[in-house]
Design a protein around this motif. Structure first.
Motif, PDB file in Angstrom:
ATOM      1  N   SER A 174       0.743  -1.523   0.268  1.00  0.00           N
ATOM      2  CA  SER A 174      -0.193  -0.107  -0.271  1.00  0.00           C
ATOM      3  C   SER A 174       1.102   0.904   0.007  1.00  0.00           C
ATOM      4  CB  SER A 174      -1.156   0.022   0.940  1.00  0.00           C
ATOM      5  OG  SER A 174       0.246   0.017   1.625  1.00  0.00           O
ATOM      6  N   GLU A 199       2.183   1.825  -3.841  1.00  0.00           N
ATOM      7  CA  GLU A 199       1.111   1.841  -4.446  1.00  0.00           C
ATOM      8  C   GLU A 199       1.342   3.540  -4.208  1.00  0.00           C
ATOM      9  OE1 GLU A 199      -2.411   0.014  -3.879  1.00  0.00           O
ATOM     10  OE2 GLU A 199      -1.610  -1.927  -4.831  1.00  0.00           O
ATOM     11  N   TRP A 253       3.528   5.369  -6.231  1.00  0.00           N
ATOM     12  CA  TRP A 253       3.772   5.609  -7.528  1.00  0.00           C
ATOM     13  C   TRP A 253       2.348   6.641  -7.930  1.00  0.00           C
ATOM     14  CZ3 TRP A 253       6.733   4.404 -10.850  1.00  0.00           C
ATOM     15  CH2 TRP A 253       7.842   3.642 -11.069  1.00  0.00           C
ATOM     16  N   TYR A 302      -6.149   0.233 -11.323  1.00  0.00           N
ATOM     17  CA  TYR A 302      -5.537  -1.232 -11.068  1.00  0.00           C
ATOM     18  C   TYR A 302      -4.979  -1.358 -12.554  1.00  0.00           C
ATOM     19  CZ  TYR A 302      -5.306  -1.463  -6.477  1.00  0.00           C
ATOM     20  OH  TYR A 302      -4.985  -1.893  -4.916  1.00  0.00           O
TER      21      TYR A 302
END
Length: 231
Positions: free
Chosen positions: A105, A108, A111, A180
């Motif tokens: 997490s 993520e 990014w 995603y």
């Protein structure tokens, strides 16, 4: 003049190059990724320091739509840069001596903030494009030219179109919405198009930002009254 060129042209160009290199994680691997990212943050610190007077002017003068937009852009950029920096420290495996976490997490979020930083920097570039062009003309000692201006406008339109296409090719909208995607750039097949597409995205967003800011500036100007007293 050299200092002006460094601060307004070379420094932003170097930061943009380092940022795009940082995006090529699956081509460069973790070590270069962290090195380029750290260098980019270092140059960003220098950029903020050289433009520190801007912060002192925030309480001076009146605010129109364009000025509010600039403040919002800088605030959103500062938030994302902070998130990017904090998550970088937490997940670092090369620059830092200690890796605090490798939780997916956090990676993520790292990014996610990085992609937003790219887009906001492009918006920031567009909002300051007149200053960039003035600096460029000063360094090269260029005189005003209507022909050159028209060619630049045509080139801007092409960049906007190419940027929109690259935006779709790279799936940027998915990256900006925490979505995603199973699609990753295949660096074994090609490398140059990856950087070309990201350059086009940045340029396209900068063009859109420039003309949006110009529209806000025009809207904020008082309209002249006609001879019959109308507006």
């Amino acid at each position: 003049m050299l200092r002006l060129a460094i601060n307004r042209l070379l420094l932003p160009a170097a930061m943009a190059a380092l940022l795009m290199l940082s995006l090529a994680y699956w081509w460069l691997d973790n070590g270069p990724h962290e090195a380029f990212g750290t260098a980019m943050l270092g140059l960003l610190t220098w950029h903020i320091y050289t433009n520190r007077r801007w912060f002192l002017t925030l309480r001076i003068g009146q605010y129109d739509a364009r000025r509010w937009a600039v403040v919002i852009i800088h605030t959103w950029l500062a938030i994302n840069i902070t998130v990017l920096f904090v998550t970088s420290v937490l997940i670092s495996r090369s620059v830092s001596f200690i890796q605090f976490t490798d939780h997916v997490s956090v990676i993520e979020v790292h990014w996610f903030s990085a992609y937003w930083v790219v887009l906001i920097i492009a918006v920031h570039l567009g909002s300051h494009w007149p200053r960039v062009m003035v600096t460029f003309a000063t360094v090269l000692r260029l005189s005003p030219s209507r022909v050159r201006t028209n060619w630049l406008r045509l080139f801007s339109a092409l960049l906007l179109a190419y940027g929109a296409w690259s935006f779709a090719v790279l799936g940027v909208s998915t990256k900006l919405t925490f979505g995603y995607s199973l699609y990753f750039w295949d660096f074994t097949a090609s490398v140059t198009p990856f950087f070309a597409h990201w350059t086009a995205v940045i340029a396209g967003v900068a063009v859109l930002s420039y003309y949006s800011m110009a529209a806000l500036r025009s809207a904020g100007k008082p309209r002249s009254r006609s001879n019959n007293g109308g507006t």
